[in-house]
Scaffold this active site. Structure first.
Site, PDB file in Angstrom:
ATOM      1  CG  ASP A 171      -6.337  36.693 -40.521  1.00 43.58           C
ATOM      2  OD1 ASP A 171      -7.410  36.846 -39.922  1.00 43.58           O
ATOM      3  OD2 ASP A 171      -5.332  36.192 -39.996  1.00 43.58           O
TER       4      ASP A 171
ATOM      5  CG  ASP B  56      -9.389  41.234 -31.128  1.00 44.61           C
ATOM      6  OD1 ASP B  56      -9.618  40.009 -31.227  1.00 44.61           O
ATOM      7  OD2 ASP B  56      -9.374  42.011 -32.102  1.00 44.61           O
TER       8      ASP B  56
END
Lengths: 213, 266
Positions: free
Chosen positions: B12, B131
């Site tokens: 990330d 998500d």
């Protein structure tokens, strides 16, 4: 005796990642240029047709760039050519994916993988050799290569003679072909770790040997 | 003789640095995405994911530079996501050295982006990231068990995650990256029920994400959730689990994996 490095022209037809192809070829000691038009092939010892995606848009771009005729003459002159993934499929006569007429360097068609549990076929899989070939020198039979595709080439005539290796995903398909100076692989040697780097180095080595003779 | 299940460490990134899970890593250089990518490649990762979690337009140049540097040092595939909103954004990321591109919020806002990118670059290059959040009131009434959320979990969309998975596969997504927002960063294990629901609904490969704490979670995502690949961040960054440990556990459970080659360089 000169040690001029092998010069590989990589066909750029506007889709996909060329960075890793260049890295792998440079790792193998070759000098890489990108070919966008036929004159860009001048001075090259060998040609790589990489690519992902669909056959028809790739053929359209190659045609617009004047590269279809240039690649066909290249192969007709017996000069080294490596097709990777879509590049291997383009070596065939045509593709079922979108009905595209492709380069026709190896008799056969590109068809959708049959019986696959999931498509695309994404990931590492075994490349089972059907005969010995210096392209696989130093690579153990159980070393995996990376694949990402939904279609695969089916050589027509002399399939056994041109097939170097097969792979199973649902059903068995041809994952490497070679005839004369033309080689095609459905896997991505440039993204297949050290195993793939060895494969690329073997191919560059064969180009170097061919130049000497 | 069969397709291997992939183990994918995820970086990330924001502002050019890996931001999640690096706090306990003592080597300063481990925060550099290209250095981490190279380390995972050497340790046997089957693929590396790089997600730009900032994804602000002004960071676009930084992301492309990070992709370029990471890609050059990788010998395995690189999947990149964050802030891709158009065919030309995707083209730029691929040309910087990504093999696949994930899209999330932009795909929800405009599902035709999925088909446009698949037509241009092929389905195999288009990964849709979903998500999902478990609905609190699911027992109280009808409706989907998981809802799609965007903008890092900040916005609910009202979309049923399983239905959305089916739609994006039909639109041309070649792979789904399914993250449980409830589990992400909690190390409570993957949401196996979510994975199972999605993997049974589509026939494109499914990557499990969000919540991995140890090798047993990776095994369960595949065996019980039907995932084709497992993605994790902090457990790898913090060296709680090595790629080799992960693969050994999976192999012991009968899951086919690519062996980690001897890392000694000739």
């Amino acid at each position: 005796m000169t040690h001029r490095p092998v010069h590989v022209a990589v066909v750029d037809h506007g889709a996909g990642n060329l960075v890793s192809v260049r890295e792998a070829l440079e790792d193998a000691g070759s000098v890489v240029t990108f070919a966008r038009h036929a004159p860009d092939l001048a001075g090259a010892d060998a040609l790589v047709v990489p690519g992902v995606g669909a056959a028809a848009p790739a053929m359209d771009r190659l045609r617009r760039q004047g590269l279809v005729r240039a690649i066909r003459s290249w192969a007709a002159e017996g000069r080294p050519l490596l097709g990777v993934c879509l590049g291997m499929q383009l070596l065939m006569d045509g593709s079922d994916e979108d009905g595209a007429r492709t380069l026709g360097l190896i008799p056969g068609r590109t068809v959708r993988l049959a019986g696959a549990p999931r498509l695309p076929h994404v990931g590492w899989n075994q490349v089972e050799r059907t005969r010995d070939d210096p392209l696989f020198d130093g690579i153990l039979p159980d070393e995996d290569f990376y694949f990402v595709h939904s279609y695969a080439a089916v050589p027509a005539r002399d399939a056994a003679a041109v097939t170097l290796a097969t792979t199973v995903h649902g059903s068995r398909f041809v994952s490497a072909v070679a005839t004369g100076s033309v080689t095609g692989v459905q896997f991505h040697p440039e993204r297949s770790g050290r195993t793939g780097r060895r494969f690329v180095a073997n191919w560059v080595g064969l180009v170097r040997d061919a130049r000497r003779s | 003789m069969t397709l291997r299940c992939r183990v994918i460490p995820c970086l990330d990134v924001t502002g050019g640095r890996v931001v999640k899970g690096t706090r306990f890593v003592d080597l300063v250089d481990e925060g550099d995405p290209a250095a981490l990518a190279e380390r995972y490649d050497r340790e046997g990762a089957d693929e590396v994911a790089l997600l730009d979690i900032g994804a602000a337009p002004e960071q676009r140049g930084t992301l492309l530079d990070v992709v370029r540097r990471a890609s050059r040092r990788l010998t395995v595939p690189l999947t990149v996501g964050g802030g891709v909103r158009s065919v030309s954004d995707m083209r730029a990321v691929l040309r910087a050295g990504a093999d696949k591109v994930t899209m999330n919020t932009a795909a929800v806002n405009d599902p035709t982006l999925i088909s446009a990118c698949a037509r241009r670059f092929g389905s195999q290059a288009v990964v849709v990231a979903i998500d999902a959040r478990m609905r609190a009131g699911r027992d109280a009434g009808p409706g989907p068990a998981w809802e799609v959320v965007v903008r890092g979990g900040r916005d609910a969309t009202g979309l049923d995650a399983v239905g959305w998975a089916r739609s994006v596969a039909e639109l041309g997504a070649g792979e789904l990256l399914v993250t449980s927002i409830d589990r992400d960063g909690t190390r409570a294990g993957y949401d196996v029920a979510l994975l199972r629901a999605v993997s049974q609904a589509v026939n494109v490969p499914v990557i499990a994400s969000g919540g991995a704490a140890g090798p047993a979670d990776l095994v369960s995502a595949v065996r019980d959730g039907g995932a084709d690949a497992v993605l994790a961040a902090s457990i790898f960054h913090r060296r709680l689990v090595s790629i080799a440990d992960a693969k050994a556990a999976m192999a012991a459970a009968g899951i086919p994996v690519r062996p980690v080659l001897d890392v000694t360089v000739a």
